[in-house]
Design a protein around this motif. Structure first.
Motif, PDB file in Angstrom:
ATOM      1  N   ARG A  50       0.838  -1.207   0.000  1.00 58.70           N
ATOM      2  CA  ARG A  50       0.000   0.000   0.000  1.00 58.70           C
ATOM      3  C   ARG A  50       0.878   1.265   0.000  1.00 58.70           C
ATOM      4  NH1 ARG A  50      -3.591   2.035   5.073  1.00 58.70           N
ATOM      5  NH2 ARG A  50      -3.619   4.202   4.360  1.00 58.70           N
ATOM      6  N   ALA A  51       1.928   1.239   0.805  1.00 57.57           N
ATOM      7  CA  ALA A  51       2.824   2.402   0.854  1.00 57.57           C
ATOM      8  C   ALA A  51       3.406   2.678  -0.536  1.00 57.57           C
ATOM      9  CB  ALA A  51       3.942   2.165   1.865  1.00 57.57           C
ATOM     10  N   LEU A  52       3.840   1.620  -1.201  1.00 56.49           N
ATOM     11  CA  LEU A  52       4.403   1.789  -2.550  1.00 56.49           C
ATOM     12  C   LEU A  52       3.346   2.346  -3.502  1.00 56.49           C
ATOM     13  CD1 LEU A  52       7.042   1.130  -4.156  1.00 56.49           C
ATOM     14  CD2 LEU A  52       5.885  -0.956  -4.887  1.00 56.49           C
ATOM     15  N   ALA A  53       2.139   1.797  -3.416  1.00 56.84           N
ATOM     16  CA  ALA A  53       1.061   2.249  -4.307  1.00 56.84           C
ATOM     17  C   ALA A  53       0.700   3.704  -4.058  1.00 56.84           C
ATOM     18  CB  ALA A  53      -0.171   1.360  -4.114  1.00 56.84           C
ATOM     19  N   GLU A  54       0.943   4.179  -2.820  1.00 55.88           N
ATOM     20  CA  GLU A  54       0.611   5.573  -2.493  1.00 55.88           C
ATOM     21  C   GLU A  54       1.778   6.520  -2.768  1.00 55.88           C
ATOM     22  OE1 GLU A  54      -1.219   5.644   1.429  1.00 55.88           O
ATOM     23  OE2 GLU A  54      -2.794   4.268   0.758  1.00 55.88           O
ATOM     24  N   GLY A  55       2.809   6.002  -3.438  1.00 56.94           N
ATOM     25  CA  GLY A  55       3.872   6.888  -3.918  1.00 56.94           C
ATOM     26  C   GLY A  55       5.114   6.924  -3.062  1.00 56.94           C
ATOM     27  N   HIS A  56       5.158   6.115  -1.995  1.00 60.32           N
ATOM     28  CA  HIS A  56       6.327   6.094  -1.132  1.00 60.32           C
ATOM     29  C   HIS A  56       7.347   5.087  -1.655  1.00 60.32           C
ATOM     30  CE1 HIS A  56       3.882   8.512   1.464  1.00 60.32           C
ATOM     31  NE2 HIS A  56       2.933   7.595   1.440  1.00 60.32           N
ATOM     32  N   ARG A  57       8.561   5.204  -1.145  1.00 58.42           N
ATOM     33  CA  ARG A  57       9.598   4.249  -1.531  1.00 58.42           C
ATOM     34  C   ARG A  57       9.813   3.247  -0.406  1.00 58.42           C
ATOM     35  NH1 ARG A  57      14.163   8.286  -3.943  1.00 58.42           N
ATOM     36  NH2 ARG A  57      13.598   9.463  -2.086  1.00 58.42           N
ATOM     37  N   ILE A  58      10.277   2.075  -0.785  1.00 57.34           N
ATOM     38  CA  ILE A  58      10.580   1.011   0.172  1.00 57.34           C
ATOM     39  C   ILE A  58      12.037   0.630  -0.045  1.00 57.34           C
ATOM     40  CG2 ILE A  58       9.896  -1.272   1.030  1.00 57.34           C
ATOM     41  CD1 ILE A  58       7.466   0.438   0.897  1.00 57.34           C
ATOM     42  N   GLY A  59      12.747   0.387   1.047  1.00 56.20           N
ATOM     43  CA  GLY A  59      14.141  -0.017   0.918  1.00 56.20           C
ATOM     44  C   GLY A  59      14.472  -1.217   1.787  1.00 56.20           C
ATOM     45  N   ASN A  60      15.646  -1.777   1.528  1.00 54.53           N
ATOM     46  CA  ASN A  60      16.168  -2.931   2.255  1.00 54.53           C
ATOM     47  C   ASN A  60      16.799  -2.449   3.564  1.00 54.53           C
ATOM     48  OD1 ASN A  60      17.911  -5.076   3.114  1.00 54.53           O
ATOM     49  ND2 ASN A  60      18.114  -5.816   1.002  1.00 54.53           N
ATOM     50  N   HIS A  61      16.362  -3.038   4.674  1.00 52.29           N
ATOM     51  CA  HIS A  61      16.895  -2.657   5.997  1.00 52.29           C
ATOM     52  C   HIS A  61      17.295  -3.922   6.762  1.00 52.29           C
ATOM     53  CE1 HIS A  61      17.604   0.038   9.295  1.00 52.29           C
ATOM     54  NE2 HIS A  61      16.529  -0.237   9.983  1.00 52.29           N
ATOM     55  N   THR A  62      17.796  -4.874   6.011  1.00 47.42           N
ATOM     56  CA  THR A  62      18.221  -6.203   6.467  1.00 47.42           C
ATOM     57  C   THR A  62      17.028  -7.122   6.724  1.00 47.42           C
ATOM     58  OG1 THR A  62      18.325  -5.965   8.905  1.00 47.42           O
ATOM     59  CG2 THR A  62      20.252  -5.206   7.621  1.00 47.42           C
TER      60      THR A  62
END
Ligand SMILES: [Zn+2]
Length: 216
Positions: A50-62
């Protein structure tokens, strides 16, 4: 005052929706660095999607957010990154990575030589930070700390908050209102001074945050 927002260690059903609502109301975008193993839970994965669909970015945090990677063996540190990446899949389209540990202090505990080599070879952008108001340990007091850190900053702020179920994110709306009232500009891009690598290329002296592996 320029502020770039990031939210680490979620997703959590009691916190992430509050964050998404507060950002969405203002048309702001942020970056979320989830603990990847949490994405094995379909409800938490749905929040990241949902966060991605709302325009936010997601990253790797281990994968596990355990001991900082600089304190691990080389293979173990790389596995924390690759196993997290396998769970993230298309969520981390921008190949972002943020190390964990040390209360936000930058140091050789953050990455070891093997982890750094992997991140460079895989063209990651490594996102550090320069403001940690401590919402994870001070759910009521962090807003004052966050405002003070932003007011005191002489450079753009990359703030680390946490979408964790400790009640802290109930104050996010008020903090964003206050910052806006004081003229803050919210940045969609990371301040360059907070990047260690951009698409694999070093942007700072990596000798300070990398060292030889302490174990195989
Ligand atoms: Zn973290």
């Amino acid at each position: 005052m320029e502020v770039c927002l990031s939210f680490d260690n979620g997703p959590e059903p009691e916190a992430t929706p509050l964050v998404l609502a507060a950002l969405g109301r203002r048309g702001l975008t942020a970056t979320f660095f989830p603990i990847a193993r949490k994405l094995r839970d379909p409800a938490r994965r749905a929040l990241a999607e949902r966060a991605l669909a709302e325009g936010h970015r997601i990253g790797n945090h281990t994968l596990t957010h355990g001991a900082p990677l600089g304190l691990r063996g080389g293979a173990e540190a790389v596995a924390e990154i690759t196993e997290a990446e396998a769970l993230l899949g298309p969520l981390n389209a921008g190949r972002l990575f943020r190390p964990n540990g040390g209360g936000g202090a930058l140091g050789p505990h953050l990455l070891n030589a093997s982890a750094l080599r992997h991140l460079r070879a895989q063209a990651y952008t490594v996102v550090l930070w320069n403001a940690v108001p401590g919402d994870f340990r001070d759910p009521e007091g962090w807003p004052a700390t966050a405002l003070a850190q932003c007011r005191a900053a002489s450079a753009p702020v990359l703030m680390v908050l946490h979408d964790l179920p400790n009640g802290a994110m109930r104050h996010l709306d008020a903090v964003l209102d206050r910052l806006t009232g004081e003229g803050a500009r919210f940045l969609g891009e990371f301040p360059e001074a907070c990047l260690a690598l951009r698409e694999g290329a070093p942007l700072c002296d990596l000798a300070a945050i990398s060292r030889e592996d302490i174990a195989p």
